[in-house]
Scaffold this active site. Structure first.
Site, PDB file in Angstrom:
ATOM      1  N   HIS A  77       1.152  -1.237  -0.214  1.00 59.55           N
ATOM      2  CA  HIS A  77       0.653  -0.141   0.071  1.00 59.55           C
ATOM      3  C   HIS A  77       0.599   1.073   0.433  1.00 59.55           C
ATOM      4  O   HIS A  77       0.525   2.670  -0.233  1.00 59.55           O
ATOM      5  CB  HIS A  77      -0.847  -0.151   1.118  1.00 59.55           C
ATOM      6  CG  HIS A  77      -1.559  -1.144   1.327  1.00 59.55           C
ATOM      7  ND1 HIS A  77      -2.926  -1.542   0.493  1.00 59.55           N
ATOM      8  CD2 HIS A  77      -1.848  -1.847   2.352  1.00 59.55           C
ATOM      9  CE1 HIS A  77      -2.987  -2.673   0.926  1.00 59.55           C
ATOM     10  NE2 HIS A  77      -2.607  -2.778   2.041  1.00 59.55           N
TER      11      HIS A  77
ATOM     12  N   HIS B 268      -7.857  -4.351  -1.026  1.00 53.55           N
ATOM     13  CA  HIS B 268      -6.638  -5.712  -0.732  1.00 53.55           C
ATOM     14  C   HIS B 268      -7.190  -6.596  -2.307  1.00 53.55           C
ATOM     15  O   HIS B 268      -7.041  -7.989  -2.034  1.00 53.55           O
ATOM     16  CB  HIS B 268      -6.129  -6.518  -0.015  1.00 53.55           C
ATOM     17  CG  HIS B 268      -5.745  -6.117   1.572  1.00 53.55           C
ATOM     18  ND1 HIS B 268      -7.023  -5.558   1.766  1.00 53.55           N
ATOM     19  CD2 HIS B 268      -4.438  -6.186   2.210  1.00 53.55           C
ATOM     20  CE1 HIS B 268      -6.822  -4.965   2.686  1.00 53.55           C
ATOM     21  NE2 HIS B 268      -5.225  -5.269   2.974  1.00 53.55           N
TER      22      HIS B 268
END
Lengths: 326, 326
Positions: B54, B214
């Site tokens: 991320h 995700h």
């Protein structure tokens, strides 16, 4: 390929509207992006520009310590002379204007034409041609201008804020270009909004060595290897052209579609390569600075620093794309 | 899918080595990223963490005005309690430590376990759960934590630099979460290094509304439409949950594979939507802040500002991922 756009024809204006809405420090008028506060009397103005699709280059580098104006063309298309003329006149604070031009035939011609047509402002130009990958590629006679544009804009921008005269700025900008080299590697093609499909075909197993920022061909197409091996290929190409020595400014640049995590993996390998040659990473950038839309891949750019250039790099900068220290 | 890695197993450590090499302001030890200068006596320490992939979240937000330490897990995998315990002990300057935890079951459990095992440091926690897209998604009970994490880390980080005590920090961090909402849209799947193929299938014609970071499913899959329509879908989802009013902090965040040019197109539409509701974009971010590897798409996050939060937003920050004003 899906694109976050309204129409392909409106994408540049729509994006500029977004830049204006997001950054009160910028003003957009007639396809030129300016600092909102306008020119500072006695300071040389810095103008750059080129095709859109490479953001944050150039418009994202307008602001204190870098550019005074940027002229975005259509996607992967040079700005027209009228934009460059408008920008040059608007940013002149009486000390002249430096044009920073990436070496693509269209950019070179249009900046030259603009400079010839402006009789009321003193103009100097610096050509950026740092990409060691190929000579005389598609769109270019000689070497292409890529990542070192960020170095030239930052370092000349800092010097301009200090009140340096136009001739000195042009000389230092040229010296930065001479001290800089770049090499890029593509894992995938980019996709332009108008085409809506990849600019070139690249098999899932291969990478393109020496890619250009518009998807122009590089030196060779080879099977995909590890980040370590790809970093070594890029760095050997650079080191073979300009031996690494002393303190380096090193940029590992994403082409737009590469995860930042992977760029850091590449940076670690580049830093190890530099140490292996007895040189030192003194300053660095890791991220998306000179992109090719959604291309996956990276480029490495290096600049041989000296004390003067290091101080200019460390000087304050306040732009949407690069910012520190004030 | 090609990945710029050495091996899938080494990607997190390789990337952390790159971060350490690129940023002298950071120190990496045992899978924790710290400020190089260590804890400041009397200042509350801020620790966050979560799966890798991320970036720049969270490690890129370690530095003056934001986090004191970040604990990166494996890709899309929570950090383990030992990392969190190490980080918490190391950044304690005697005033306690605030854990900033995104609402994913693994993160919540491991941060809770770490907090319970640490008896020698006062710990408070704030849970970030800003994503309006779904309740009780894959990996999460309740709402997922996404973009507002950047707001919480920045605003609490600024307050911590001013010497605020732990209880006040936890309260303000919680208030920021309550005032914030996010919604994400995917044009493509992400691809993890271990899998080497897309996490989910998304036809060339469709987008996923309410995507998780995700690749978790969202609310619906619909045919691709214009940036204006996609921005309206995201903003209506947010506005329906927390009516827009007054001064807003607005982030248009790229998921890792989206050109910055396209994010600015989206930002223009988001800003127009905000004006249409009688609210105002007061502060903004456009770029890659909370990514999902190479996913194409965007998320919008908003926070209802007040004078106090605006001043905290404007306070100096010096991290690799966010930087201004000092």
């Amino acid at each position: 390929m899906k694109k976050l756009i309204n129409t392909a024809d409106s994408v540049v204006d729509d994006a500029l509207n977004g830049m204006a809405a997001a950054h009160p420090s910028l003003r957009v008028r007639d396809r030129v992006v300016y600092r909102a506060e306008g020119p500072r009397p006695g300071k040389v103005g810095l103008v750059s520009g080129g095709g859109s699709g490479h953001e944050p280059l150039h418009a994202g580098f307008v602001g204190y310590g870098m550019l005074d104006a940027a002229c975005p063309g259509e996607v992967f298309t040079s700005p027209v002379p009228d934009q460059i003329i408008d920008a040059t006149r608007a940013v002149d604070g009486g000390a002249g204007v430096l044009h920073i031009v990436k070496n693509y035939t269209g950019d070179v011609l249009n900046f030259e034409m603009a400079a010839e047509l402006i009789e009321d402002v003193e103009v100097a130009s610096v050509l950026v041609d740092d990409d060691v990958a190929v000579q005389d590629s598609l769109y270019t006679a000689g070497r292409r201008g890529t990542g070192a544009t960020v170095f030239v804009e930052k370092l000349a921008g800092a010097l301009a804020e200090q009140g340096a005269p136009l001739a000195q700025l042009a000389a230092v900008a040229g010296e930065v270009d001479e001290r800089s080299r770049s090499f890029g590697i593509a894992l995938t093609s980019c996709t332009t909004p108008h085409a809506g499909k990849p600019t070139f075909d690249l098999p899932e197993t291969d990478v393109e060595l020496g890619i250009g920022i518009h998807g122009e061909p590089g030196r060779a197409r080879v099977p995909m290897v590890s980040a370590r091996e790809l970093a070594a290929i890029a760095m050997e190409a650079i080191h073979g052209d300009l031996p690494l020595r002393g303190d380096l400014l090193v940029m590992v640049n994403g082409m737009g579609g590469t995860p930042l995590m992977e760029l850091y993996v590449v940076f670690a390998e580049v830093a190890a390569f530099v140490r292996g040659k007895g040189a030192r990473v003194s300053r660095s950038l890791v991220g998306n600075y000179v992109t090719s839309l959604d291309m996956q891949g990276f480029s490495v750019s290096i600049c041989l620093l000296d004390d003067v250039l290091t101080r200019l790099w460390d000087a304050p900068v306040e732009t949407p794309g690069l910012r520190w220290g004030r």
